[in-house]
Structure formats: structure tokens, C-alpha cells
Write a protein that holds these residues in place. Structure first.
Motif, short mmCIF file in Angstrom:
data_model
loop_
_atom_site.label_atom_id
_atom_site.label_comp_id
_atom_site.label_asym_id
_atom_site.label_seq_id
_atom_site.Cartn_x
_atom_site.Cartn_y
_atom_site.Cartn_z
N LEU A 1 24.74 -120.35 -4.31
CA LEU A 1 25.07 -119.10 -5.00
C LEU A 1 25.24 -119.31 -6.49
O LEU A 1 24.80 -118.48 -7.30
CB LEU A 1 26.33 -118.47 -4.39
N LEU A 2 25.86 -120.42 -6.88
CA LEU A 2 25.99 -120.73 -8.31
C LEU A 2 24.63 -120.97 -8.95
O LEU A 2 24.35 -120.51 -10.06
CB LEU A 2 26.91 -121.94 -8.51
N ILE A 3 23.79 -121.70 -8.27
CA ILE A 3 22.44 -121.96 -8.78
C ILE A 3 21.67 -120.64 -8.88
O ILE A 3 20.94 -120.42 -9.85
CB ILE A 3 21.72 -123.01 -7.93
N MET A 4 21.83 -119.76 -7.91
CA MET A 4 21.19 -118.44 -7.98
C MET A 4 21.62 -117.71 -9.26
O MET A 4 20.80 -117.10 -9.94
CB MET A 4 21.56 -117.58 -6.77
N GLN A 5 22.88 -117.78 -9.57
CA GLN A 5 23.42 -117.06 -10.74
C GLN A 5 22.96 -117.67 -12.06
O GLN A 5 22.77 -116.96 -13.04
CB GLN A 5 24.95 -117.07 -10.70
N HIS A 6 22.82 -118.97 -12.10
CA HIS A 6 22.54 -119.67 -13.36
C HIS A 6 21.10 -120.20 -13.44
O HIS A 6 20.77 -120.85 -14.43
CB HIS A 6 23.54 -120.81 -13.55
N GLU A 7 20.33 -119.98 -12.42
CA GLU A 7 18.93 -120.40 -12.30
C GLU A 7 18.77 -121.90 -12.11
O GLU A 7 17.90 -122.34 -11.38
CB GLU A 7 18.10 -119.94 -13.51
N GLU A 8 19.62 -122.68 -12.76
CA GLU A 8 19.48 -124.15 -12.69
C GLU A 8 20.82 -124.77 -13.09
O GLU A 8 21.42 -124.36 -14.07
CB GLU A 8 18.39 -124.56 -13.68
N LEU A 9 21.27 -125.74 -12.29
CA LEU A 9 22.51 -126.46 -12.61
C LEU A 9 22.34 -127.93 -12.28
O LEU A 9 21.58 -128.30 -11.38
CB LEU A 9 23.69 -125.90 -11.82
N CYS A 10 23.08 -128.78 -12.99
CA CYS A 10 23.06 -130.21 -12.69
C CYS A 10 24.31 -130.57 -11.88
O CYS A 10 25.23 -129.76 -11.73
CB CYS A 10 22.96 -131.05 -13.96
N VAL A 11 24.33 -131.78 -11.38
CA VAL A 11 25.45 -132.24 -10.54
C VAL A 11 26.77 -132.12 -11.29
O VAL A 11 27.76 -131.65 -10.74
CB VAL A 11 25.22 -133.70 -10.07
N CYS A 12 26.79 -132.53 -12.57
CA CYS A 12 28.06 -132.49 -13.31
C CYS A 12 28.58 -131.06 -13.46
O CYS A 12 29.79 -130.84 -13.41
CB CYS A 12 27.94 -133.19 -14.66
N VAL B 1 19.82 -134.60 -13.55
CA VAL B 1 18.95 -134.03 -12.52
C VAL B 1 19.40 -132.59 -12.34
O VAL B 1 20.58 -132.33 -12.03
CB VAL B 1 19.04 -134.79 -11.18
N TYR B 2 18.48 -131.66 -12.56
CA TYR B 2 18.77 -130.23 -12.44
C TYR B 2 18.21 -129.70 -11.14
O TYR B 2 17.10 -130.04 -10.75
CB TYR B 2 18.17 -129.46 -13.62
N TYR B 3 18.97 -128.81 -10.51
CA TYR B 3 18.59 -128.21 -9.24
C TYR B 3 18.37 -126.72 -9.42
O TYR B 3 19.10 -126.06 -10.16
CB TYR B 3 19.67 -128.44 -8.18
N ARG B 4 17.35 -126.20 -8.74
CA ARG B 4 17.08 -124.76 -8.75
C ARG B 4 16.59 -124.37 -7.36
O ARG B 4 16.22 -125.21 -6.55
CB ARG B 4 16.07 -124.38 -9.82
N ILE B 5 16.58 -123.07 -7.11
CA ILE B 5 16.10 -122.56 -5.83
C ILE B 5 14.61 -122.87 -5.72
O ILE B 5 13.86 -122.70 -6.68
CB ILE B 5 16.36 -121.04 -5.71
N ASN B 6 14.20 -123.30 -4.55
CA ASN B 6 12.79 -123.62 -4.32
C ASN B 6 11.95 -122.36 -4.50
O ASN B 6 12.13 -121.38 -3.76
CB ASN B 6 12.62 -124.17 -2.90
N PRO B 7 11.02 -122.36 -5.46
CA PRO B 7 10.20 -121.15 -5.67
C PRO B 7 9.23 -120.86 -4.53
O PRO B 7 8.66 -119.78 -4.48
CB PRO B 7 9.45 -121.47 -6.98
N GLU B 8 9.08 -121.80 -3.61
CA GLU B 8 8.17 -121.61 -2.48
C GLU B 8 8.89 -121.15 -1.21
O GLU B 8 8.29 -121.14 -0.13
CB GLU B 8 7.38 -122.88 -2.22
N SER C 1 24.14 -113.39 -2.81
CA SER C 1 24.64 -113.61 -4.16
C SER C 1 25.17 -112.31 -4.76
O SER C 1 26.27 -112.28 -5.32
CB SER C 1 23.51 -114.18 -5.03
N ARG C 2 24.41 -111.26 -4.64
CA ARG C 2 24.77 -109.97 -5.23
C ARG C 2 26.06 -109.40 -4.62
O ARG C 2 26.90 -108.86 -5.33
CB ARG C 2 23.62 -108.99 -5.03
N GLU C 3 26.22 -109.54 -3.33
CA GLU C 3 27.34 -108.89 -2.64
C GLU C 3 28.58 -109.76 -2.46
O GLU C 3 29.56 -109.31 -1.86
CB GLU C 3 26.88 -108.41 -1.26
N ASN C 4 28.55 -110.98 -2.98
CA ASN C 4 29.68 -111.89 -2.75
C ASN C 4 30.14 -112.60 -4.01
O ASN C 4 30.50 -113.78 -3.98
CB ASN C 4 29.30 -112.92 -1.68
N GLN C 5 30.18 -111.88 -5.11
CA GLN C 5 30.61 -112.48 -6.38
C GLN C 5 32.06 -112.99 -6.32
O GLN C 5 32.38 -113.99 -6.93
CB GLN C 5 30.44 -111.48 -7.53
#
Length: 111
Positions: A21-32, A67-74, A87-91
Motif C-alpha cells: 500500500l505504501l509503494i502504491m501511494q509513492h510509486e517506488e520505495l527503498c528498504v530504508c 534497491v527500489y521496489y515498485r508494483i509489477n507493471p505486468e 489503497s484508496r479505501e484504506n488510507q
């Protein structure tokens, strides 16, 4: 292609769900960034991210030491819809984690 069983089992863990959900909101996040948001240790966060990547929900990219993680575009459309709606309904579910991330010191700079 990810099956519904794999998708929902992957999201059944609270840490993994919050990461997604955090990655969905920010598009991309790293481990730290996820460590700061979730107030958790690196081995635990990395283990959960590896599981999400292995199951096909996330993809990663390297940038220097990060290392950055994002939702798999496939992902199939049904999985994208589930993630977007969740994501939208559980902020409120990730409100504290969003606050922690917003106030993180020395966030890495993306290129």
C-alpha cells in the motif's frame, strides 16, 4: 501470471500489505524508507519484499547502493484493481506509516 491464491496469500501478512500500500501511494520505495515507515528492522522488511517480488507483486531496480521496489507493471488487471481499491479505501490503515515516511530524515534521492 499471478494466481488469486498467490496474490491474496502474499497480502495476508500485515507487513507485506502495508509495504504494498505504501509503494502504491509513492510509486517506488527503498528498504530504508519502508524501515522508517514501518518502524521495523532491515532483515524483516527485506524478507517480506523478497517474498512479494518472488510472488510477482513487486519488481525492483538498483540505483547505487539502493534497491527500489515498485508494483509489477505486468500484474493482471484484476490484481491492479484490487490493489488500487484497497489503497484508496484504506488510507487510515497506513496513516501512521505515511506520517513516519513523511518525517524520515535523509531520504535517498531518486535519479
Amino acid at each position: 501470471m499471478i494466481s488469486p491464491t498467490v496474490c491474496f496469500k502474499s497480502l495476508s501478512d500485515e507487513t507485506r500489505l502495508k509495504c504494498v500500500l505504501l509503494i502504491m501511494q509513492h510509486e517506488e520505495l527503498c528498504v530504508c524508507e519502508l524501515m522508517a515507515a514501518l518502524n521495523d528492522i532491515q532483515p524483516k522488511i527485506s524478507r517480506h519484499l523478497a517474498k512479494l517480488r518472488q510472488n510477482g507483486l513487486l519488481v525492483d531496480r538498483r540505483q547505487g547502493q539502493w534497491v527500489y521496489y515498485r508494483i509489477n507493471p505486468e500484474l493482471p488487471e484484476w490484481a491492479c484493481q484490487v490493489l488500487a481499491e484497497t489503497s484508496r479505501e484504506n488510507q487510515s490503515f497506513i496513516k501512521q506509516e505515511q506520517f513516519n515516511l513523511l518525517h524520515m530524515q535523509e531520504r535517498p534521492i531518486r535519479e
